[in-house]
Design a protein around this motif. Structure first.
Motif, short mmCIF file in Angstrom:
data_model
loop_
_atom_site.label_atom_id
_atom_site.label_comp_id
_atom_site.label_asym_id
_atom_site.label_seq_id
_atom_site.Cartn_x
_atom_site.Cartn_y
_atom_site.Cartn_z
N ALA A 190 45.41 106.44 62.39
CA ALA A 190 44.27 105.91 63.13
C ALA A 190 43.89 104.52 62.63
N CYS A 191 43.93 104.34 61.30
CA CYS A 191 43.57 103.04 60.72
C CYS A 191 44.62 101.97 61.04
N LEU A 192 45.91 102.34 60.97
CA LEU A 192 46.98 101.39 61.27
C LEU A 192 46.90 100.94 62.73
N SER A 193 46.68 101.89 63.63
CA SER A 193 46.57 101.54 65.05
C SER A 193 45.34 100.67 65.30
N THR A 194 44.24 100.97 64.62
CA THR A 194 43.00 100.19 64.81
C THR A 194 43.16 98.77 64.28
N THR A 195 44.00 98.59 63.29
CA THR A 195 44.26 97.25 62.76
C THR A 195 44.98 96.36 63.77
N ILE A 196 45.80 96.97 64.63
CA ILE A 196 46.67 96.21 65.53
C ILE A 196 46.23 96.28 66.99
N ALA A 197 46.02 97.49 67.51
CA ALA A 197 45.87 97.70 68.95
C ALA A 197 44.67 96.99 69.59
N PRO A 198 43.45 97.06 69.02
CA PRO A 198 42.31 96.43 69.70
C PRO A 198 42.50 94.96 70.00
N ARG A 199 43.10 94.23 69.07
CA ARG A 199 43.35 92.80 69.30
C ARG A 199 44.32 92.61 70.45
N LEU A 200 45.40 93.40 70.49
CA LEU A 200 46.37 93.31 71.59
C LEU A 200 45.71 93.63 72.92
#
Length: 311
Positions: free
Chosen positions: A69-79
């Motif tokens: 969840a943390c790894l995805s939150t680091t990347i996905a929202p910006r994309l």
């Protein structure tokens, strides 16, 4: 020491510049991100609240879901936001923070996968000593060591990034900040830094993958002593773990174990370990694990039923 002198922000090129494709990217990756958060949330809460999921395997699965969840939150929202934004900029400080966070949680995922494989090795190869070796204190210490190791790795990455001077183009040909695309923009010879990146990230990915492969070979060899039912159950669990390992390590090894060259396919490969794998992990572990499915039915079914009665 920060070497940056003239660049205060970067422009993320993203996956594409086609407006129609960007709208599709917004919709698809928003759904993938929400599915990632929802799936991992259910696993984290179920393991935390269920009395039947107290074994070390689920202790580590808890941290895998949290890390996903943390790894995805680091990347996905910006994309997702950049897909519908006219100005796709990220400040220098935000970019460096993303480099640190992506490597921190990515490295933690590697360590947790290794711990899960070690847990299965002890459970299958040393069943009589399993509860002694994998007690709660030992598991907690192993997870703490994983956090410390991840912090050391990501600190090394950010120190390399902070030493890069940027004085020309500020367009990052990627959808998130990482050392490889940043090296292309640096106003210096990056050969040595790239070697350090390969010897750090590349070595961690490759060595960890080899360790995991060896552990699974040993586990499979040890299963010959088990009954047909025992082999079936052990193989089901190990197969789930191995699928996750291949989906995560394959793209990581492709990205981080080669010289300072980039390919058009790099961004799509990175999607697998930054977005796809964190979304698939909950499905892989729940669909192939009867204990997790039953615990979810008991916990969430009871909640839904009680809420219906309250109304």
């Amino acid at each position: 020491m920060v070497m940056n002198s003239t660049v205060n922000e970067f422009i993320l090129f993203g996956l594409t510049q086609d407006p129609r494709k960007q709208k599709a990217i917004f919709g698809v990756f928003l759904m993938l991100y929400l599915a990632t958060l929802l799936g991992n949330f259910f696993i984290v809460v179920t393991i935390k609240r269920s009395s039947t999921l107290g074994s070390p395997m689920y202790f580590f699965l808890f941290y895998l879901s949290f890390t996903d969840a943390c790894l995805s939150t680091t990347i996905a929202p910006r994309l997702i936001v950049d897909a519908i934004s006219q100005r796709k900029t990220i400040s220098y400080k935000e970019c460096m923070t993303q480099v640190f966070s992506a490597h921190f949680f990515g490295c933690m995922e590697i360590f947790v996968l290794i711990l899960m494989a070690f847990d299965r090795y002890v459970a299958i190869c040393k069943p009589l000593r399993y509860t002694t070796i994998m007690n709660r204190h030992v598991c907690s210490v192993l997870v703490i060591l994983g956090w410390v190791g991840s912090c050391i790795h990501s600190s090394a990455q950010i120190l390399l990034a902070l030493r890069l001077p940027f004085c020309g183009s500020n367009v990052i040909d990627h959808y998130f900040c990482d050392l490889q695309p940043l090296l292309k923009l640096a106003c210096m010879d990056t050969y040595v830094i790239n070697l350090l990146v390969v010897s750090n990230s590349g070595a961690i990915c490759t060595v960890s993958f080899i360790i995991l492969l060896i552990s699974y070979v040993i586990i499979l060899y040890s299963l010959r002593k088990y009954s047909a039912e025992g082999r079936r159950k052990a193989l089901s669990t190990c197969t789930s773990h191995f699928i996750v390992v291949v989906l995560f390590f394959g793209p990581c090894i492709f990205i981080y174990t080669r010289p300072a060259t980039t390919f058009p396919v790099d961004k799509m490969v990175a999607v697998f370990y930054t977005i796809i794998t964190p979304m698939l992990n909950p499905l892989i572990y729940t669909l192939r694990n009867a204990e997790v499915k039953n615990a979810m039915k008991r916990l969430w079914g009871r909640k839904v039923f009680s809420e219906a009665n309250d109304k």
